[in-house]
Design a protein around this motif. Structure first.
Motif, PDB file in Angstrom:
ATOM      1  N   UNK A 244       7.703   6.855 -12.832  1.00 53.97           N
ATOM      2  CA  UNK A 244       9.046   6.322 -13.084  1.00 53.97           C
ATOM      3  C   UNK A 244       9.955   6.716 -11.925  1.00 53.97           C
ATOM      4  N   UNK A 245      10.843   5.816 -11.545  1.00 54.55           N
ATOM      5  CA  UNK A 245      11.736   6.115 -10.440  1.00 54.55           C
ATOM      6  C   UNK A 245      12.604   7.319 -10.785  1.00 54.55           C
ATOM      7  N   UNK A 246      12.818   8.187  -9.803  1.00 60.79           N
ATOM      8  CA  UNK A 246      13.615   9.389 -10.027  1.00 60.79           C
ATOM      9  C   UNK A 246      15.098   9.062 -10.112  1.00 60.79           C
ATOM     10  N   UNK A 247      15.567   8.128  -9.292  1.00 56.59           N
ATOM     11  CA  UNK A 247      16.989   7.791  -9.221  1.00 56.59           C
ATOM     12  C   UNK A 247      17.454   7.130 -10.515  1.00 56.59           C
ATOM     13  N   UNK A 248      18.518   7.682 -11.123  1.00 62.77           N
ATOM     14  CA  UNK A 248      18.974   7.183 -12.417  1.00 62.77           C
ATOM     15  C   UNK A 248      19.547   5.774 -12.332  1.00 62.77           C
ATOM     16  N   UNK A 249      20.274   5.466 -11.250  1.00 61.73           N
ATOM     17  CA  UNK A 249      20.813   4.110 -11.114  1.00 61.73           C
ATOM     18  C   UNK A 249      19.684   3.085 -11.075  1.00 61.73           C
ATOM     19  N   UNK A 250      18.663   3.367 -10.264  1.00 65.46           N
ATOM     20  CA  UNK A 250      17.539   2.439 -10.182  1.00 65.46           C
ATOM     21  C   UNK A 250      16.838   2.326 -11.536  1.00 65.46           C
ATOM     22  N   UNK A 251      16.725   3.430 -12.257  1.00 67.36           N
ATOM     23  CA  UNK A 251      16.115   3.380 -13.596  1.00 67.36           C
ATOM     24  C   UNK A 251      16.918   2.469 -14.515  1.00 67.36           C
ATOM     25  N   UNK A 252      18.254   2.517 -14.392  1.00 61.79           N
ATOM     26  CA  UNK A 252      19.109   1.660 -15.221  1.00 61.79           C
ATOM     27  C   UNK A 252      19.019   0.198 -14.818  1.00 61.79           C
ATOM     28  N   UNK A 253      18.530  -0.080 -13.598  1.00 61.29           N
ATOM     29  CA  UNK A 253      18.297  -1.459 -13.151  1.00 61.29           C
ATOM     30  C   UNK A 253      16.893  -1.937 -13.516  1.00 61.29           C
ATOM     31  N   UNK A 254      16.145  -1.119 -14.232  1.00 56.80           N
ATOM     32  CA  UNK A 254      14.786  -1.492 -14.620  1.00 56.80           C
ATOM     33  C   UNK A 254      13.726  -0.967 -13.678  1.00 56.80           C
ATOM     34  N   UNK A 255      14.079  -0.028 -12.809  1.00 58.12           N
ATOM     35  CA  UNK A 255      13.112   0.571 -11.885  1.00 58.12           C
ATOM     36  C   UNK A 255      12.942  -0.174 -10.584  1.00 58.12           C
ATOM     37  N   UNK A 256      13.712  -1.231 -10.364  1.00 59.42           N
ATOM     38  CA  UNK A 256      13.609  -2.032  -9.139  1.00 59.42           C
ATOM     39  C   UNK A 256      15.006  -2.218  -8.579  1.00 59.42           C
ATOM     40  N   UNK A 257      15.216  -1.773  -7.363  1.00 60.54           N
ATOM     41  CA  UNK A 257      16.532  -1.902  -6.756  1.00 60.54           C
ATOM     42  C   UNK A 257      16.411  -1.892  -5.246  1.00 60.54           C
ATOM     43  N   UNK A 258      17.507  -2.253  -4.575  1.00 64.42           N
ATOM     44  CA  UNK A 258      17.489  -2.278  -3.116  1.00 64.42           C
ATOM     45  C   UNK A 258      17.538  -0.915  -2.477  1.00 64.42           C
ATOM     46  N   UNK A 259      17.860   0.115  -3.260  1.00 67.74           N
ATOM     47  CA  UNK A 259      18.007   1.448  -2.670  1.00 67.74           C
ATOM     48  C   UNK A 259      16.909   2.417  -3.080  1.00 67.74           C
ATOM     49  N   UNK A 260      16.118   2.102  -4.079  1.00 72.51           N
ATOM     50  CA  UNK A 260      15.089   3.020  -4.570  1.00 72.51           C
ATOM     51  C   UNK A 260      14.109   2.246  -5.444  1.00 72.51           C
ATOM     52  N   UNK A 261      13.015   2.920  -5.834  1.00 76.24           N
ATOM     53  CA  UNK A 261      12.060   2.315  -6.753  1.00 76.24           C
ATOM     54  C   UNK A 261      10.665   2.122  -6.187  1.00 76.24           C
ATOM     55  N   UNK A 262      10.505   2.264  -4.860  1.00 72.65           N
ATOM     56  CA  UNK A 262       9.198   2.037  -4.232  1.00 72.65           C
ATOM     57  C   UNK A 262       8.270   3.219  -4.488  1.00 72.65           C
ATOM     58  N   UNK A 263       6.996   2.914  -4.772  1.00 79.05           N
ATOM     59  CA  UNK A 263       5.941   3.912  -4.880  1.00 79.05           C
ATOM     60  C   UNK A 263       4.812   3.524  -3.917  1.00 79.05           C
ATOM     61  N   UNK A 264       4.157   4.535  -3.354  1.00 75.09           N
ATOM     62  CA  UNK A 264       3.021   4.261  -2.470  1.00 75.09           C
ATOM     63  C   UNK A 264       2.148   5.494  -2.364  1.00 75.09           C
ATOM     64  N   UNK A 265       0.877   5.282  -2.059  1.00 67.11           N
ATOM     65  CA  UNK A 265       0.017   6.399  -1.674  1.00 67.11           C
ATOM     66  C   UNK A 265       0.274   6.713  -0.205  1.00 67.11           C
ATOM     67  N   UNK A 266      -0.117   7.893   0.214  1.00 67.38           N
ATOM     68  CA  UNK A 266       0.055   8.258   1.617  1.00 67.38           C
ATOM     69  C   UNK A 266      -0.673   7.315   2.553  1.00 67.38           C
ATOM     70  N   UNK A 267      -1.925   7.002   2.215  1.00 66.66           N
ATOM     71  CA  UNK A 267      -2.707   6.100   3.072  1.00 66.66           C
ATOM     72  C   UNK A 267      -2.066   4.721   3.162  1.00 66.66           C
ATOM     73  N   UNK A 268      -1.583   4.229   2.018  1.00 65.65           N
ATOM     74  CA  UNK A 268      -0.987   2.895   2.024  1.00 65.65           C
ATOM     75  C   UNK A 268       0.355   2.878   2.749  1.00 65.65           C
TER      76      UNK A 268
END
Length: 289
Positions: free
Chosen positions: A159-183
């Motif tokens: 789950x996204x750490x940023x509370x604003x992005x969480x309130x936007x449904x986990x997708x936003x222009x400022x946060x929400x991205x997840x990735x592995x190190x290799x990727x």
């Protein structure tokens, strides 16, 4: 990836729109957004580059999530209404999450697609395929915990750490991205060899050479305390709140990526800045030998 969402997702999507001739960086929001947008007028005079380069007077952060979390999300109308409360707050120009929250909303409004959908199309069109995960909403088994959230009252994992992005449904222009190190590394390789990435690199190098500002074109100079030892402050890159960063020295192509779990022990972790400085110093030393 926290704030790395800004340069790795939102900025490339904007650059793709620019290269396709759909906007220019000097386009004002009032000329880009549909006339039916519910955003306040005081925001619409900003141009795209003002937001990208953190040249607005928007405050660094404002609380969109109040009365929404832990279990609800904001509708588009709710978000626009909350902008009414923040739009007239003035601050000295500087780094602001609000700039990229607004850019993300503009992309969604004009393309009538979520940023998640836009990113998937961007990657598919360019031929990039992650081996584990690169995007929003990772499968639970691919993520590690990032810390306990007192607002959501649970340990966050996937789950996204940023509370604003969480309130936007986990997708936003400022946060929400997840990735592995290799990727993350393979994505950076792919992006910087693509037309969009080469274009953005040129824009950032030009500002680095001809401007004294710390924030360039979506990236920043690597002259901050934690990054300065890498390439003696001549690198460009970005930092992430949860403990990630990347830096690139444009002339040699030397780069460093550091991913760590800073927030697992709480939001305030003063020793982390010293650790990050030591890591980038060691990485630069290794590259020189």
């Amino acid at each position: 990836m926290a704030s790395l969402t800004k340069p790795l997702v939102t900025l490339p999507l904007l650059a793709a729109e620019h290269l396709a001739g759909k906007i220019t960086y000097h386009t004002q929001l009032k000329d880009w957004l549909p006339s039916s947008t519910g955003l306040p007028r005081s925001l619409l005079s900003y141009c795209v580059a003002d937001l990208i380069c953190h040249r607005t007077q928007l405050p660094a952060w404002r609380n969109f999530w109040l009365s929404v979390l832990p279990d609800n999300v904001l509708s588009r109308d709710d978000i626009n209404q909350r902008w009414q409360h923040f739009a007239d707050d003035k601050a000295a120009a500087g780094y602001s999450d609000l700039n990229y929250i607004l850019l993300g909303l503009c992309l969604m409004e004009t393309k009538q697609q979520s940023l998640d959908e836009q990113l998937k199309t961007f990657l598919r069109t360019g031929g990039y395929h992650a081996t584990k995960h690169f995007g929003f909403h990772p499968p639970p088994h691919t993520a590690i915990p990032t810390g306990y959230c007192r607002i959501r009252q649970r340990l966050l994992c996937g789950e996204v750490h940023d509370e604003n992005c969480a309130a936007f449904g986990g997708v936003s222009g400022h946060a929400g991205l997840f990735a592995s190190g290799d990727d993350l590394v393979s994505y950076l390789y792919w992006l910087l060899r693509s037309p969009v990435g080469m274009h953005l690199l040129e824009k950032n190098i030009a500002l680095q050479q001809h401007s004294s500002q710390d924030w360039l074109f979506g990236l920043r100079r690597g002259n901050c305390k934690s990054a300065q030892p890498f390439a003696n402050g001549t690198a460009i890159g970005h930092l992430g709140f949860t403990g990630c960063a990347f830096w690139l020295e444009p002339n040699s192509g030397a780069y460093a990526v550091f991913l760590t779990n800073r927030t697992i022990s709480g939001r305030l972790n003063p020793d982390f800045y010293r650790v990050r400085r030591q890591v980038f110093s060691l990485l630069w030393e290794i590259l020189q030998t």
